[in-house]
Write a protein that holds these residues in place. Structure first.
Motif, PDB file in Angstrom:
ATOM      1  N   UNK B   9      52.243  -4.871   9.816  1.00 55.61           N
ATOM      2  CA  UNK B   9      51.283  -5.017  10.911  1.00 55.61           C
ATOM      3  C   UNK B   9      51.117  -3.708  11.675  1.00 55.61           C
ATOM      4  N   UNK B  10      52.233  -3.032  11.931  1.00 55.90           N
ATOM      5  CA  UNK B  10      52.161  -1.752  12.655  1.00 55.90           C
ATOM      6  C   UNK B  10      51.366  -0.732  11.851  1.00 55.90           C
ATOM      7  N   UNK B  11      51.603  -0.674  10.560  1.00 62.34           N
ATOM      8  CA  UNK B  11      50.851   0.273   9.717  1.00 62.34           C
ATOM      9  C   UNK B  11      49.372  -0.064   9.701  1.00 62.34           C
ATOM     10  N   UNK B  12      49.048  -1.345   9.673  1.00 59.69           N
ATOM     11  CA  UNK B  12      47.641  -1.749   9.685  1.00 59.69           C
ATOM     12  C   UNK B  12      46.964  -1.308  10.976  1.00 59.69           C
ATOM     13  N   UNK B  13      47.643  -1.525  12.092  1.00 58.45           N
ATOM     14  CA  UNK B  13      47.072  -1.109  13.380  1.00 58.45           C
ATOM     15  C   UNK B  13      46.922   0.413  13.419  1.00 58.45           C
TER      16      UNK B  13
END
Lengths: 503, 79
Positions: B9-13
């Motif tokens: 999720x952090x990488x996507x954001x």
């Protein structure tokens, strides 16, 4: 186009029809079990699935991106940013986890967590809200292409494509569609490579010369190398990028491709290969769009005046190919472009039909119905979808294809993407939260589109829009996530399968 | 060490933020929009490098699905 070019284009078009039928027929001989028809027996390898995913890129995407670069220069890069972002989200967040659920539709993924048919039905409505404008716009594009290339009437082109699409998908199902998309991707990449090399060679392989020539030839001058010719400000640019990106990551016909591979590892591999292909293809097309400015803008036979082209701005890519490679290659490319339309619309139609049968008919109307009739019902649904989209296309020759594509991406970004991501990642999501989030996303996106410039001003004729942006995602996506959270946090109960998701 | 799901999720954001930022930069900084490097528009070069960077980051992330399923359910159990 000269007579020789038209003859080659017609021969290529006929060849496409024969090839598509042959592939669909061969797929039909592999059997018509439910598993084969809907998910190609889950035997599609990573490389083939990656090519099929690239085959999902429509002609509108290729020709549209080149046209954006040709007409508006730098602002075409916002399309690239959105597409790369969307495919990165698919790779990072979705591909493996969707395949790990091992289902046929996105509705199956949600129903694994939530009881009842409400959430599945909501996603089905959204999926059809994506599929119908998408199919409709592809039929319009096909009719315009056939009319422009061969001189057939627009209506004949729509009918030919409608019948061809229905026949190929009914016969071949997901397996036939996969083969058509794969071969189309190989042919298209080959043609792009040829045009790219010829383009670079005409500028002595100097990128600086390409951009300098574009600035010299474009009516906007140096401004073509800066943002602002298309985007109406920063919020428009951000919302466009989000619409493209989150929209791609929520398109059912793309995500359902990950159900066709044997395991999550190959789902990831195919997504990785597809992302790599998306980056390469989009940059090649943008470069060709810029190169076309210096080569064909203002040139008799291709341009009417400045960057106004014979046949419309979407012809930039085809005109460039004809200018560089002549009639024969141009004719063959036309066949590939038409196959591109067929490949893209086949996937959308199959996805829509599957949604109608699995998520609507079997889950809501006749839950007791056995799976044995699914393939038969899907074939009827495929014909129905093609008929409806074809009728719309026949009645709306002057449709704004850009608006239709925006509608499809807006719903995918505002409903499908939030629901799928929250289902896969947030154990706190409840059934009520999912329903509320999906409904708010749908209503907000629809309202913003109607009240925005594309419908309120361009279609209804009002002077100023009520919603200022062309794309609704800056409002609709956060609204969907917020509504899902609000609807869930008050429930205080974890869904029964949250732990089984391992999150 | 954060879990795989949170990492993804952090990488996507991060991906979205980087792409939006590099797209907004030439709108917010006119000098950046006009700058050239070796005859190429610097802003376009930045967009190109950002997309390549996103590609490389996405490819570099380790697979996540098998790590996220509970034990005993890592194999494909599709019907």
């Amino acid at each position: 186009m000269s007579i020789a070019g038209r003859e080659w284009a017609f021969a290529a078009f006929f060849g496409v029809i024969v090839l598509a039928f042959a592939l669909a027929w061969r797929a039909a001989r592999r059997g018509s079990s439910s598993e084969t028809f809907f998910v190609a027996g889950r035997r599609v390898g990573a490389k083939m699935n990656a090519l099929a995913l690239l085959g999902e890129m429509s002609a509108a995407s290729i020709m549209g991106t080149a046209a954006l670069a040709f007409s508006y220069g730098f602002d075409a890069l916002y399309s690239v940013l959105g597409l790369v972002g969307g495919w990165a989200l698919i790779l990072i967040l979705l591909a493996e986890r969707l395949r790990a659920k091992g289902n046929r539709t996105l509705g199956d993924v949600l129903s694994a967590r939530f009881d009842g048919s409400g959430v599945r039905l909501l996603l089905a409505v959204s999926a059809l809200g994506v599929a119908i404008p998408h199919t409709f716009s592809q039929f319009v594009a096909a009719g315009v292409l056939v009319n422009g290339l061969f001189g057939f009437s627009y209506g004949s082109g729509v009918i030919i494509f409608g019948v061809l699409t229905a026949a190929c998908v009914i016969l071949g199902g997901m397996l036939g569609t996969t083969w058509i998309q794969t071969i189309k991707a190989v042919l298209l990449i080959g043609c792009l490579a040829v045009i790219l090399v010829l383009t670079l060679a005409s500028y002595h392989f100097s990128l600086a010369t390409i951009f300098a020539s574009a600035a010299a030839a474009h009516p906007a001058g140096q401004a073509v190398l800066r943002p602002g010719l298309l985007m109406h400000g920063r919020l428009d640019a951000v919302s466009y990028v989000l619409t493209m990106g989150l929209g791609v990551a929520g398109l059912p016909h793309i995500l359902s491709r990950f159900f066709t591979v044997p395991d999550p590892r190959q789902a990831r591999q195919s997504a990785a290969l597809a992302l790599s292909g998306v980056v390469l293809i989009n940059w090649a097309v943008v470069l060709m769009g810029f190169a076309a400015i210096g080569l064909i803008a203002g040139r008799p036979g291709y341009a009417l005046q400045g960057t106004r082209l014979v046949g419309g701005e979407n012809m930039a890519f085809l005109h460039l190919a004809h200018y560089l490679a002549g009639d024969v290659f141009f004719g063959l490319l036309c066949g590939v472009v038409l196959m591109t339309v067929l490949a893209a619309v086949s996937a959308v139609v199959l996805s829509a039909a599957t949604t109608l049968v699995v998520d609507f008919y079997r889950a809501v109307v006749q839950p007791a119905a056995g799976k044995a009739s699914d393939v038969f019902l899907s074939r009827i649904a495929i014909a129905f979808v093609c008929l409806i989209a074809g009728i719309f296309a026949l009645l709306s020759h002057r449709s704004n294809i850009g608006l239709l594509a925006t509608i499809a991406h807006a719903f995918a970004a505002s409903v499908n993407f939030p629901l799928i991501v929250l289902t896969l990642y947030w154990p706190g999501l409840t059934r009520r939260g999912a329903l509320l989030g999906g409904a708010v996303g749908f209503i907000t996106a629809l309202g913003a589109l109607i009240l925005g410039p594309l419908v309120w001003c361009d279609m209804l004729g009002f002077a100023a829009p009520i919603f200022p942006n062309h794309y609704p995602t800056l409002v609709s996506v956060p609204a969907a996530f917020l509504a899902a959270w609000l609807g869930s946090v008050r429930a205080g109960v974890r869904t029964r399968d949250a732990r089984s998701l391992g999150i | 060490m954060i879990g795989v799901a949170k990492r993804d999720m952090l990488c996507a954001v991060l991906v979205l933020l980087v792409l939006v930022a590099v797209g907004l930069a030439p709108m917010l900084l006119p000098g950046f929009a006009r700058a050239r490097i070796a005859g190429l528009p610097l802003s376009m070069l930045a967009v190109f490098l950002a997309t390549v960077g996103v590609l490389l980051l996405s490819l570099a992330l380790a697979p996540s699905a098998s790590a996220s399923l509970p034990r005993g359910q890592r194999e494909d159990k599709s019907a």
